[in-house]
Design a protein around this motif. Structure first.
Motif, PDB file in Angstrom:
ATOM      1  N   ILE A  92      11.811  -3.489   3.080  1.00  0.00           N
ATOM      2  CA  ILE A  92      10.330  -3.788   2.948  1.00  0.00           C
ATOM      3  C   ILE A  92      10.074  -4.366   4.592  1.00  0.00           C
ATOM      4  N   ALA A  93      11.033  -5.407   4.974  1.00  0.00           N
ATOM      5  CA  ALA A  93      10.736  -5.901   6.386  1.00  0.00           C
ATOM      6  C   ALA A  93      10.601  -4.943   7.315  1.00  0.00           C
ATOM      7  N   LYS A  94      11.418  -3.817   7.299  1.00  0.00           N
ATOM      8  CA  LYS A  94      11.279  -2.643   8.367  1.00  0.00           C
ATOM      9  C   LYS A  94       9.865  -1.841   8.305  1.00  0.00           C
ATOM     10  N   GLU A  95       9.474  -1.770   7.001  1.00  0.00           N
ATOM     11  CA  GLU A  95       8.456  -0.917   6.625  1.00  0.00           C
ATOM     12  C   GLU A  95       7.196  -1.671   7.184  1.00  0.00           C
ATOM     13  N   VAL A  96       7.092  -3.030   6.853  1.00  0.00           N
ATOM     14  CA  VAL A  96       6.070  -3.780   7.309  1.00  0.00           C
ATOM     15  C   VAL A  96       5.894  -3.623   8.768  1.00  0.00           C
ATOM     16  N   GLU A  97       7.020  -4.033   9.479  1.00  0.00           N
ATOM     17  CA  GLU A  97       6.983  -4.302  10.892  1.00  0.00           C
ATOM     18  C   GLU A  97       6.660  -2.820  11.647  1.00  0.00           C
ATOM     19  N   ASP A  98       7.132  -1.706  10.878  1.00  0.00           N
ATOM     20  CA  ASP A  98       6.776  -0.437  11.660  1.00  0.00           C
ATOM     21  C   ASP A  98       5.138  -0.192  11.295  1.00  0.00           C
ATOM     22  N   ILE A  99       4.634  -0.537  10.141  1.00  0.00           N
ATOM     23  CA  ILE A  99       3.119  -0.274  10.074  1.00  0.00           C
ATOM     24  C   ILE A  99       2.295  -1.074  10.975  1.00  0.00           C
ATOM     25  N   ALA A 100       2.824  -2.439  11.229  1.00  0.00           N
ATOM     26  CA  ALA A 100       2.078  -3.293  12.145  1.00  0.00           C
ATOM     27  C   ALA A 100       2.233  -2.637  13.616  1.00  0.00           C
ATOM     28  N   ALA A 101       3.443  -2.130  13.897  1.00  0.00           N
ATOM     29  CA  ALA A 101       3.504  -1.638  15.393  1.00  0.00           C
ATOM     30  C   ALA A 101       2.825  -0.375  15.581  1.00  0.00           C
ATOM     31  N   PRO A 151       9.326   4.226  -6.630  1.00  0.00           N
ATOM     32  CA  PRO A 151       9.646   5.100  -7.658  1.00  0.00           C
ATOM     33  C   PRO A 151       9.962   6.700  -7.537  1.00  0.00           C
ATOM     34  N   ASP A 152      10.355   7.262  -8.384  1.00  0.00           N
ATOM     35  CA  ASP A 152      10.352   8.654  -8.095  1.00  0.00           C
ATOM     36  C   ASP A 152       9.285   9.376  -9.130  1.00  0.00           C
ATOM     37  N   TRP A 153       7.810   9.201  -8.563  1.00  0.00           N
ATOM     38  CA  TRP A 153       6.887   9.634  -9.376  1.00  0.00           C
ATOM     39  C   TRP A 153       6.522  11.069  -8.665  1.00  0.00           C
ATOM     40  N   GLU A 154       6.225  11.747  -9.593  1.00  0.00           N
ATOM     41  CA  GLU A 154       5.825  13.391  -9.185  1.00  0.00           C
ATOM     42  C   GLU A 154       4.935  13.500  -8.115  1.00  0.00           C
ATOM     43  N   ALA A 155       3.768  12.629  -8.382  1.00  0.00           N
ATOM     44  CA  ALA A 155       2.649  12.864  -7.306  1.00  0.00           C
ATOM     45  C   ALA A 155       2.529  11.578  -6.256  1.00  0.00           C
ATOM     46  N   GLY A 156       3.836  10.889  -6.071  1.00  0.00           N
ATOM     47  CA  GLY A 156       3.940  10.072  -5.099  1.00  0.00           C
ATOM     48  C   GLY A 156       3.540   8.629  -5.355  1.00  0.00           C
ATOM     49  N   VAL A 157       3.548   7.753  -4.323  1.00  0.00           N
ATOM     50  CA  VAL A 157       3.314   6.491  -4.893  1.00  0.00           C
ATOM     51  C   VAL A 157       2.519   5.758  -3.471  1.00  0.00           C
ATOM     52  N   ASN A 158       1.611   4.915  -3.645  1.00  0.00           N
ATOM     53  CA  ASN A 158       0.857   4.223  -2.403  1.00  0.00           C
ATOM     54  C   ASN A 158       1.880   3.509  -1.622  1.00  0.00           C
ATOM     55  N   LYS A 159       1.631   3.451  -0.474  1.00  0.00           N
ATOM     56  CA  LYS A 159       2.405   2.854   0.644  1.00  0.00           C
ATOM     57  C   LYS A 159       2.613   1.247   0.279  1.00  0.00           C
ATOM     58  N   MET A 160       3.828   0.935   0.495  1.00  0.00           N
ATOM     59  CA  MET A 160       4.492  -0.420   0.231  1.00  0.00           C
ATOM     60  C   MET A 160       4.633  -0.948  -1.394  1.00  0.00           C
ATOM     61  N   TYR A 161       4.396   0.261  -2.209  1.00  0.00           N
ATOM     62  CA  TYR A 161       4.277   0.003  -3.594  1.00  0.00           C
ATOM     63  C   TYR A 161       5.731   0.245  -4.306  1.00  0.00           C
ATOM     64  N   HIS A 162       6.837  -0.750  -3.815  1.00  0.00           N
ATOM     65  CA  HIS A 162       8.074  -0.660  -4.197  1.00  0.00           C
ATOM     66  C   HIS A 162       8.237  -1.070  -5.838  1.00  0.00           C
ATOM     67  N   GLY A 163       9.191  -0.826  -6.383  1.00  0.00           N
ATOM     68  CA  GLY A 163       9.220  -0.977  -7.768  1.00  0.00           C
ATOM     69  C   GLY A 163      10.856  -1.092  -8.223  1.00  0.00           C
ATOM     70  N   ILE A 164      11.097  -1.762  -9.593  1.00  0.00           N
ATOM     71  CA  ILE A 164      12.305  -2.006  -9.935  1.00  0.00           C
ATOM     72  C   ILE A 164      12.802  -0.790 -10.871  1.00  0.00           C
ATOM     73  N   ARG A 165      13.779  -0.108 -10.546  1.00  0.00           N
ATOM     74  CA  ARG A 165      14.052   1.107 -11.523  1.00  0.00           C
ATOM     75  C   ARG A 165      14.514   0.615 -12.720  1.00  0.00           C
ATOM     76  N   GLY A 166      14.244   1.176 -13.811  1.00  0.00           N
ATOM     77  CA  GLY A 166      14.553   0.848 -15.179  1.00  0.00           C
ATOM     78  C   GLY A 166      13.889  -0.713 -15.724  1.00  0.00           C
ATOM     79  N   ALA A 167      12.903  -1.010 -15.038  1.00  0.00           N
ATOM     80  CA  ALA A 167      12.478  -2.178 -15.447  1.00  0.00           C
ATOM     81  C   ALA A 167      11.434  -2.028 -16.902  1.00  0.00           C
ATOM     82  N   GLU A 168      10.848  -0.719 -16.658  1.00  0.00           N
ATOM     83  CA  GLU A 168      10.008  -0.209 -17.560  1.00  0.00           C
ATOM     84  C   GLU A 168      10.471  -0.391 -19.156  1.00  0.00           C
TER      85      GLU A 168
END
Length: 350
Positions: A313-322, A237-254
Motif C-alpha cells: 500500500i505504501a508503494k501504491e500511495v506514493e505512485d498515485i501521489a507522484a 480481492p479477486d472480484w469479477e468486476a474489479g475493485v476500486n483503487k486502494m480498496y485492499h482486503g483480507i482474504r477469507g475474512a468473510e
C-alpha cells in the motif's frame, strides 16, 4: 442504530449494536425494511463476571465523565462503540452540500482528493455525484473541518487517544447505487494496514451516518473482537468486476461472524484500527453518504514499512501521489495530510 436480539453468547459478547450475521437468527430478531427512523436505539449493558479495573483501549483520565464503565467494557471486548445522535443535522447537511460543491467544481478542491467509482469513471453524461464515490484529506477545508474539529466529537475521541489529538485521515464516502457490478462494496479490511504510525491502541476512527443506513444501502459491518488480533496480509480481492483503487482486503475474512451496523443520521461509531470491517453493495436507488475521520495521539511514532505487509500500500500511495505531481515518501504524505486538532501541538498552530 439497530440491534438484533441474537444468541449473543455464540459470538462472545453480551451486548451490541447492529445485526449479527453468520449465526442463526431467532424468531424475535428485529426486521428492517430500510425505512428512516426504524433503527431502534437499544443499549444493553455488559455484565462481566468480574468488574474490569484495567482498560487497554480507553484511558482513565479522558474517559471519566464521558464514557460509562459499561461502554468502556463493551469497546474493550468488541473494538467498536456507537454513540447515537452525536453529530447535529445542520453540520451534516452543510457537509453534504460541500461535497456536492466540490465534485461539481463550484469551489476549489485544493489538496482534497476526489475519487471516482471504478464502474463509472469512464461514463459520459452522468452527474458528478454519481461518478465520485469519495473525497478525502479535508482536515483544512473551511467547511468539512468543522466535523473534524467538532468539540462534541473530540470529547469522545480523547477517550481513546488521550488529550493531545491529531486528525490523520478524513473521508466523505458517497456510496452510489450499484450498477450491478458490486463495485460499491468495500472489502473487509483493517485500517492499520494504511497507517505507518503507532501505537495502534491510541488510534480511533469516528464514522458518522449522514442519513439512515442499513443493509439495503450498504451499511458498515464489523467483526467484534478482531481488534485484539494482529495486522493481517491485505491484497486486492479477486472480484469479477474489479475493485476500486486502494480498496485492499483480507482474504477469507468473510467467513467470520460479523455485525451489521444499522444507523440513523448523526449516529457515530468509534472503532479500533485493527478491527476487521467493510461494507456491502448499495442496492437501493439512492446514494449512501457517511463522513469519517481517523484520529491518533499527537505523540505518534512513524515506522518503516519496508519489508512488511504494508509495503504494497505504501508503494501504491506514493505512485498515485507522484502521478499528481507530489513526490513524497509514505511517511511524509501522512504528515502532510494530518492536523493537530486538540492539545498542546494544536494550540501552537493558533
Amino acid at each position: 442504530m439497530s440491534v438484533s436480539l441474537e444468541a449473543k453468547s455464540k459470538i462472545g459478547y453480551s451486548f451490541g449494536f447492529g445485526v449479527q450475521q453468520g449465526i442463526s437468527s431467532p424468531k424475535h430478531a428485529y426486521k428492517f425494511g430500510g425505512v428512516p427512523g426504524t433503527a431502534p436505539h437499544i443499549y444493553n449493558p455488559v455484565r462481566s463476571s468480574k468488574p474490569k479495573t484495567n482498560f487497554r483501549f480507553t484511558l482513565d483520565e479522558t474517559s471519566t465523565g464521558k464514557l460509562t464503565t459499561r461502554q468502556r467494557e463493551f469497546y474493550e471486548e468488541n473494538g467498536f462503540l456507537v454513540i447515537p445522535n452525536l453529530i447535529p443535522d445542520n453540520l451534516i447537511d452543510e457537509s453534504r452540500q460541500r461535497f456536492l460543491d466540490l465534485v461539481n467544481r463550484k469551489v476549489d478542491a485544493g489538496s482534497i482528493l476526489l475519487m471516482k467509482d471504478l464502474s463509472l469513471k469512464d461514463k459520459k453524461g452522468l452527474p458528478n455525484e454519481r461518478i465520485y464515490n469519495k473525497i478525502q484529506d479535508f482536515v483544512w477545508d473551511e467547511v468539512l473541518s468543522k466535523y473534524v474539529c467538532l468539540p462534541e466529537l473530540l470529547d469522545y475521541v480523547q477517550c481513546f487517544t488521550g488529550k493531545d489529538i491529531r486528525a490523520v485521515h478524513s473521508m466523505l464516502i458517497n456510496k452510489p447505487p450499484d450498477v450491478g457490478t458490486k463495485t460499491s462494496r468495500h472489502p473487509l479490511h483493517q485500517d492499520l494496514h494504511y497507517f505507518p504510525f503507532r501505537p495502534a491502541d491510541r488510534i480511533v476512527a469516528a464514522w458518522t451516518a449522514m442519513e439512515h443506513i442499513d443493509d439495503n444501502n450498504g451499511c458498515l459491518v464489523v467483526q467484534p473482537g478482531t481488534h485484539k488480533g494482529v495486522l493481517e496480509q491485505h491484497d486486492y480481492p479477486d472480484w469479477e468486476a474489479g475493485v476500486n483503487k486502494m480498496y485492499h482486503g483480507i482474504r477469507g475474512a468473510e467467513n467470520n461472524p460479523r455485525v451489521h451496523l444499522h444507523m440513523e443520521k448523526g449516529d457515530t461509531v468509534f472503532f479500533h484500527p485493527l478491527i476487521i470491517h467493510g461494507s456491502g453493495a448499495n442496492v437501493s436507488n439512492n446514494f449512501r453518504k457517511a463522513i469519517s475521520c481517523h484520529y491518533s495521539t499527537s505523540d505518534i511514532e512513524y515506522i518503516d514499512v519496508k519489508g512488511t505487509s504494508q509495503e504494497n500500500i505504501a508503494k501504491e500511495v506514493e505512485d498515485i501521489a507522484a502521478r499528481k505531481g507530489v513526490v513524497m515518501d509514505f511517511v511524509d504524505l501522512w504528515e502532510f495530510r494530518s492536523r493537530d486538532v486538540r492539545g498542546k501541538k494544536a494550540e501552537s498552530h493558533l
